[in-house]
Motif scaffolding. Structure first.
Motif, PDB file in Angstrom:
ATOM      1  N   UNK A 188       0.830  -1.212   0.000  1.00 48.67           N
ATOM      2  CA  UNK A 188       0.000   0.000   0.000  1.00 48.67           C
ATOM      3  C   UNK A 188       0.862   1.258   0.000  1.00 48.67           C
ATOM      4  N   UNK A 189       0.455   2.239  -0.817  1.00 48.51           N
ATOM      5  CA  UNK A 189       1.207   3.492  -0.926  1.00 48.51           C
ATOM      6  C   UNK A 189       0.303   4.531  -1.565  1.00 48.51           C
ATOM      7  N   UNK A 190       0.472   5.809  -1.202  1.00 46.32           N
ATOM      8  CA  UNK A 190      -0.272   6.866  -1.881  1.00 46.32           C
ATOM      9  C   UNK A 190       0.348   7.142  -3.237  1.00 46.32           C
ATOM     10  N   UNK A 191      -0.425   7.673  -4.182  1.00 48.57           N
ATOM     11  CA  UNK A 191       0.159   8.001  -5.489  1.00 48.57           C
ATOM     12  C   UNK A 191       1.056   9.230  -5.397  1.00 48.57           C
ATOM     13  N   UNK A 192       1.974   9.342  -6.364  1.00 49.72           N
ATOM     14  CA  UNK A 192       2.732  10.583  -6.482  1.00 49.72           C
ATOM     15  C   UNK A 192       1.792  11.715  -6.847  1.00 49.72           C
ATOM     16  N   UNK A 193       2.173  12.917  -6.480  1.00 53.93           N
ATOM     17  CA  UNK A 193       1.423  14.083  -6.915  1.00 53.93           C
ATOM     18  C   UNK A 193       1.534  14.218  -8.430  1.00 53.93           C
ATOM     19  N   UNK A 194       0.668  15.026  -8.998  1.00 48.88           N
ATOM     20  CA  UNK A 194       0.659  15.188 -10.458  1.00 48.88           C
ATOM     21  C   UNK A 194       2.009  15.657 -10.980  1.00 48.88           C
ATOM     22  N   UNK A 195       2.644  16.577 -10.259  1.00 52.38           N
ATOM     23  CA  UNK A 195       3.929  17.115 -10.712  1.00 52.38           C
ATOM     24  C   UNK A 195       5.005  16.044 -10.773  1.00 52.38           C
ATOM     25  N   UNK A 196       5.014  15.141  -9.793  1.00 52.53           N
ATOM     26  CA  UNK A 196       6.048  14.106  -9.750  1.00 52.53           C
ATOM     27  C   UNK A 196       5.679  12.894 -10.591  1.00 52.53           C
ATOM     28  N   UNK A 197       4.391  12.616 -10.757  1.00 53.79           N
ATOM     29  CA  UNK A 197       3.962  11.481 -11.567  1.00 53.79           C
ATOM     30  C   UNK A 197       4.363  11.652 -13.029  1.00 53.79           C
ATOM     31  N   UNK A 198       4.568  12.900 -13.467  1.00 52.96           N
ATOM     32  CA  UNK A 198       5.031  13.136 -14.839  1.00 52.96           C
ATOM     33  C   UNK A 198       6.471  12.661 -15.033  1.00 52.96           C
ATOM     34  N   UNK A 199       7.199  12.522 -13.936  1.00 57.65           N
ATOM     35  CA  UNK A 199       8.616  12.186 -14.013  1.00 57.65           C
ATOM     36  C   UNK A 199       8.935  10.786 -13.509  1.00 57.65           C
ATOM     37  N   UNK A 200       8.143  10.272 -12.579  1.00 57.97           N
ATOM     38  CA  UNK A 200       8.458   9.016 -11.901  1.00 57.97           C
ATOM     39  C   UNK A 200       7.322   8.018 -12.065  1.00 57.97           C
ATOM     40  N   UNK A 201       7.643   6.831 -12.546  1.00 56.88           N
ATOM     41  CA  UNK A 201       6.651   5.769 -12.677  1.00 56.88           C
ATOM     42  C   UNK A 201       6.489   5.047 -11.349  1.00 56.88           C
ATOM     43  N   UNK A 202       5.258   4.673 -11.012  1.00 62.40           N
ATOM     44  CA  UNK A 202       5.017   3.942  -9.769  1.00 62.40           C
ATOM     45  C   UNK A 202       3.772   3.078  -9.927  1.00 62.40           C
ATOM     46  N   UNK A 203       3.880   1.955 -10.648  1.00 60.12           N
ATOM     47  CA  UNK A 203       2.706   1.109 -10.889  1.00 60.12           C
ATOM     48  C   UNK A 203       2.143   0.522  -9.600  1.00 60.12           C
ATOM     49  N   UNK A 204       0.848   0.246  -9.627  1.00 59.78           N
ATOM     50  CA  UNK A 204       0.147  -0.359  -8.495  1.00 59.78           C
ATOM     51  C   UNK A 204      -0.426  -1.693  -8.950  1.00 59.78           C
ATOM     52  N   UNK A 205      -0.129  -2.748  -8.194  1.00 64.27           N
ATOM     53  CA  UNK A 205      -0.721  -4.066  -8.419  1.00 64.27           C
ATOM     54  C   UNK A 205      -1.511  -4.400  -7.168  1.00 64.27           C
ATOM     55  N   UNK A 206      -2.851  -4.499  -7.261  1.00 62.70           N
ATOM     56  CA  UNK A 206      -3.659  -4.720  -6.054  1.00 62.70           C
ATOM     57  C   UNK A 206      -3.470  -6.117  -5.482  1.00 62.70           C
ATOM     58  N   UNK A 207      -3.732  -6.230  -4.177  1.00 61.03           N
ATOM     59  CA  UNK A 207      -3.667  -7.522  -3.507  1.00 61.03           C
ATOM     60  C   UNK A 207      -2.932  -7.440  -2.190  1.00 61.03           C
ATOM     61  N   UNK A 208      -3.148  -8.426  -1.327  1.00 61.86           N
ATOM     62  CA  UNK A 208      -2.556  -8.432   0.011  1.00 61.86           C
ATOM     63  C   UNK A 208      -1.196  -9.108   0.062  1.00 61.86           C
ATOM     64  N   UNK A 209      -0.899 -10.002  -0.872  1.00 61.99           N
ATOM     65  CA  UNK A 209       0.326 -10.811  -0.812  1.00 61.99           C
ATOM     66  C   UNK A 209       1.505  -9.997  -1.347  1.00 61.99           C
ATOM     67  N   UNK A 210       1.795  -8.858  -0.684  1.00 59.65           N
ATOM     68  CA  UNK A 210       2.708  -7.856  -1.246  1.00 59.65           C
ATOM     69  C   UNK A 210       4.163  -8.053  -0.852  1.00 59.65           C
ATOM     70  N   UNK A 211       4.457  -8.998   0.030  1.00 59.74           N
ATOM     71  CA  UNK A 211       5.849  -9.260   0.386  1.00 59.74           C
ATOM     72  C   UNK A 211       6.378 -10.340  -0.555  1.00 59.74           C
ATOM     73  N   UNK A 212       6.738  -9.888  -1.746  1.00 58.60           N
ATOM     74  CA  UNK A 212       7.160 -10.787  -2.805  1.00 58.60           C
ATOM     75  C   UNK A 212       8.394 -10.242  -3.496  1.00 58.60           C
TER      76      UNK A 212
END
Length: 515
Positions: A58-82
């Motif tokens: 779980x993580x908040x999205x980047x702000x609009x200004x930073x999302x233009x520069x940095x990719x941060x994909x989200x994959x839903x689900x609980x089994x996140x320690x992978x």
């Protein structure tokens, strides 16, 4: 198909590389395991498909200004320690060197699924590559009275133990593990190198734009208390575990809107916990016997601060504030007036934003890394990345080197930060240096010594400069040797007043505040 201690996994062959994605190294950290140290995953029967990236923490999205520069994909689900594995030669017997990657993102964002971190190029060059997801933000670094501290760092340690136990089946040598990370990932590596429980698990380490450090416990505790006030719940792990996950993320993003390397403010970070982090990691590595025999490569970008100041127009605001911004930087860095005066003399054409940015970068990053190199000179190598982005104003900013280290300039996510036309020859040089360090422990230039050799990766081809930052760092040494200045620049109350004054005058736009 490869067998792990918890069950078999089936990957995919991609251009001659065997790729396994989304392998659990710990159980889902929710329900009764929320905010607790990681637990082993439940073994599974049959063959688990490892063809796609697993859930991201779980993580908040980047702000609009930073999302233009940095990719941060989200994959839903609980089994996140992978984690994910790229290997040129799956199967026991290959005994190839291993690179374990810890991503950056201020311990609040990022994941192993970012396309820039594709491990195919390292596997192509004979290295088994592993990238790790770990808990972020309040889930991973919230400080509570009813749970152990640093669960996100404990996740990383669990992943290292998984590598040690499992990587031979993927063709890797558990005795030739290099731990590599950028920004928050590098900070994490510093703590792991100093952790008693991690001794013997790492042969080499690469710290990119992040020093060994521990945050002040009160600074982290303030984040939790402010979130608790907004949520109207006690500041305990038990109470936070009852809060809706999305509401928790929104509250975290709002409370941390002014947290940045330049502005300071409450934020999440590693803390001394008397267990996994028994003392400040930098002091432990400089003064102690931990991680002796571990080869180190470390460095920074020429204009780290530009990623923190350019998006949203913050750099121009700092320039307009001039002396007020410099006073805030002095308070942030706990230095006297002679330090910024010295920077102005060394860089007479620089504006206030550049002086502030370089002051903060040296204080937080370059000086600690150089201290570490001084303490481990015979086994340390230092670099500086100086190629400027083709996007306006970014210069050689924080995180720009990643597409070159991974040789992934062909993916669109690398071009978000570098622009079009990044030089392939520079990627060839940097990637080859990282591979050589992982394989041989020597990236191809002289180790650190009294002449301070720094490998420069920039626009002018390969070069070594001796002590390129020595003049600035000498200003800090002279400042530390002087008697204390009046409390206007050094007392805790004055520091807070100066920084709050600068923040108010900046009138940060919402897009930057939310970053």
């Amino acid at each position: 198909m490869v067998a792990t201690p918890y069950g078999a996994v089936r990957g995919r062959m991609e251009s001659g590389i065997a790729v396994f994605r989304g392998i659990p190294y710990a159980a889902p950290p929710f329900g009764p395991r929320r905010f607790r140290p990681p637990q082993p995953p439940e073994p599974w029967d049959g063959v688990r498909d490892a063809g796609a990236f697993g859930p991201t923490p779980p993580k908040p999205p980047y702000s609009e200004a930073f999302a233009k520069l940095l990719a941060d994909p989200v994959v839903p689900g609980d089994d996140c320690l992978n984690l994910n594995v790229w290997t040129p030669e799956p199967g026991r017997g290959a005994r190839l060197p291993v690179l374990v990657w810890l991503h950056g993102g201020a311990l609040t964002r990022g994941s192993a699924a970012v396309p820039v971190y594709d491990g195919r190029t390292f596997a192509r060059d004979g290295v088994v590559f592993v990238s790790v997801n770990y808990r972020l933000g309040v889930e991973g670094y919230g400080l509570f009275p009813d749970t152990p501290a640093n669960p996100g760092l404990r996740d990383q340690l669990a992943a290292l133990h998984w590598v040690h136990a499992s990587i031979a089946a993927f063709g890797g040598d558990p005795n030739r593990v290099t731990l590599c990370g950028q920004s928050a990932g590098a900070i994490s590596i510093g703590a792991l190198l100093a952790a008693p429980q991690a001794q013997g698990l790492v042969r080499r380490a690469v710290l990119q734009s992040g020093p060994p450090e521990a945050f002040d416990r009160d600074k982290v505790r303030r984040m939790v208390r402010r979130m608790a006030t907004r949520l109207k719940v006690p500041a305990t792990a038990a109470a936070f575990a009852e809060v809706d996950r999305e509401l928790l993320l929104r509250t975290q993003a709002d409370v941390g809107r002014l947290s940045s390397p330049v502005l300071g403010g409450p934020s999440f970070g590693l803390v001394v916990d008397g267990d996994l982090v028994p003392r400040d990691p930098l002091e432990a590595l400089v003064e102690g016997d931990v991680a002796r025999g571990v080869d180190l490569m470390m460095g920074w970008t020429k204009d780290e601060y530009r990623l923190w100041l350019v998006p949203g127009g913050l750099l121009e605001r700092v320039d307009r504030l001039g002396g007020i911004a410099l006073a805030g930087a002095m308070a942030r860095c706990h230095c006297g007036h002679d330090v910024p005066r010295g920077y102005r003399a060394l860089h007479p054409g620089a504006g206030a934003a550049e002086i502030v940015g370089q002051l903060v970068t040296d204080h937080l990053l370059r000086i600690p890394l150089q201290r570490l190199a001084d303490a481990r000179a015979d086994s340390s190598y230092v670099y500086e990345f100086g190629w400027p982005s083709n996007l306006p104003g970014l210069g050689s900013c924080h995180a720009l080197e990643l597409g070159f280290v991974f040789d992934t300039g062909d993916v669109p996510e690398s071009r978000k930060l570098a622009g079009e036309g990044a030089p392939q020859e520079l990627a060839d040089e940097m990637h080859a240096a990282w591979v050589r360090f992982v394989v041989e422990g020597d990236p191809g230039w002289r180790h650190w010594d009294a002449s301070h050799p720094v490998r420069m990766f920039g626009t002018d081809g390969p070069s070594i400069e001796h002590g390129p930052r020595d003049a600035e760092i000498a200003l800090w040494a002279a400042d530390a040797a002087r008697p204390d200045e009046p409390p206007t620049a050094t007392s805790p109350g004055a520091r807070g007043t100066e920084i709050r004054s600068v923040v108010r005058r900046l009138r940060l736009p919402g897009s930057v505040r939310r970053h």
